[in-house]
Design an enzyme around this catalytic site. Structure first.
Site, PDB file in Angstrom:
ATOM      1  N   ARG A  44       0.743  -1.036  -0.226  1.00  0.00           N
ATOM      2  CA  ARG A  44      -0.102   0.242  -0.284  1.00  0.00           C
ATOM      3  C   ARG A  44       0.769   1.344   0.034  1.00  0.00           C
ATOM      4  NH1 ARG A  44      -2.217  -3.380   3.245  1.00  0.00           N
ATOM      5  NH2 ARG A  44      -4.324  -4.224   2.988  1.00  0.00           N
ATOM      6  N   HIS A 130      -3.516 -13.971   5.125  1.00  0.00           N
ATOM      7  CA  HIS A 130      -3.722 -13.580   4.094  1.00  0.00           C
ATOM      8  C   HIS A 130      -3.081 -14.737   2.752  1.00  0.00           C
ATOM      9  CE1 HIS A 130      -4.275  -9.114   5.131  1.00  0.00           C
ATOM     10  NE2 HIS A 130      -5.098 -10.063   5.686  1.00  0.00           N
TER      11      HIS A 130
END
Ligand code: ZN
Length: 263
Positions: A44, A130
């Protein structure tokens, strides 16, 4: 809550070391901040892969539906130099050392790079919320391969999009993509570990991604102490018992050294 600065860093380190020494059910929760110290950019952040690619174009459904998206995704897989070259850093090694000393029940991680295992943690001690980019699986028949095996096949056969050798099904890395639900077993296991823990070390996560961000909160509500180590402010700072602002590897190194000092 104590937000440490240089003045009281040694006192905070000694306190964290004492709490780890006392703990019987220590669980660590790790995020991107741990991986960035191994050279893997937070996806990100500036320099991360979403600066180069638009995540809205790479959802799970588009991956399944559109061969062009699969082609792009496999190109990213092959170009992910950081992933192929990364080695565990001091934070990974410190957690593996806590495991060797019998002090670590499990690591719950948001990272997909397998570096906790590379540092010496047994796979069954690492809960990957994840998924992992160390494995590739067939969406049709479920067969799995190490990612390096698929990379070698792509190189050897000059492929753009590899298919399953058994059933010609669509292959995908075993990471949780945008639009894909969190794995239920891992999420349930994480919540259980959090409820049962007496100390949770949160390392390198800003605790903003849900539902993963709930895990330390569950631990806190169940009576555990929560210690946060992060470079910048996190969503859990207000309920943490101790907050360190700094690099995960450095702070963990200081804490382990302090534990040795206690004998
Ligand atoms: Zn298959």
């Amino acid at each position: 809550m104590t937000t440490t600065d240089h003045k009281d860093l040694s006192a905070a380190v000694a306190l964290a070391a004492k709490w780890i020494g006392e703990s019987e059910r220590l669980v660590a929760f790790t995020g991107a901040g741990v991986s960035t110290e191994s050279g893997i950019p937070d996806f990100r952040s500036p320099g991360g892969i979403w600066e180069k690619y638009d995540p809205r174009e790479l959802t799970y459904l588009k991956f399944l539906a559109d061969p062009k998206v699969r082609k792009l995704r496999w190109k990213m897989f092959m170009e992910n130099e950081a992933m192929w070259k990364a080695r565990p850093n001091a934070a990974h090694l410190a957690l593996a050392e806590l495991h060797r000393r019998g002090k670590l029940r499990a690591v719950i991680t948001q990272n997909v790079d397998g570096l906790h295992q590379d540092a010496g943690l047994p796979a069954d001690k690492v809960i990957e919320l994840h998924g992992t980019n160390r494995e590739v699986y067939c969406i049709n028949c479920g067969q799995r391969w190490p990612a390096a095996v698929i990379r070698d096949r792509i190189l050897a056969e000059g492929l753009e999009v590899p298919e399953c050798v058994a059933c010609a099904g669509i292959l995908k890395t075993a990471t949780v993509s945008f639009g894909q639900p969190m794995p239920e077993r891992e999420l349930g296991e994480s919540e259980r570990l959090a409820r049962e823990s007496d100390l949770m070390l949160v390392i390198g996560s800003t605790l903003v991604v849900h539902p993963a961000a709930m895990i330390p909160m569950i631990a806190k509500e169940a009576g555990a102490r929560v210690v946060i180590i992060a470079l910048s402010e996190t969503a859990g700072d207000h309920y943490a018992d101790l907050v360190f602002r700094g690099k995960a590897g450095e702070i963990m190194g200081l804490i382990l050294k302090s534990m040795k000092g206690e004998g």
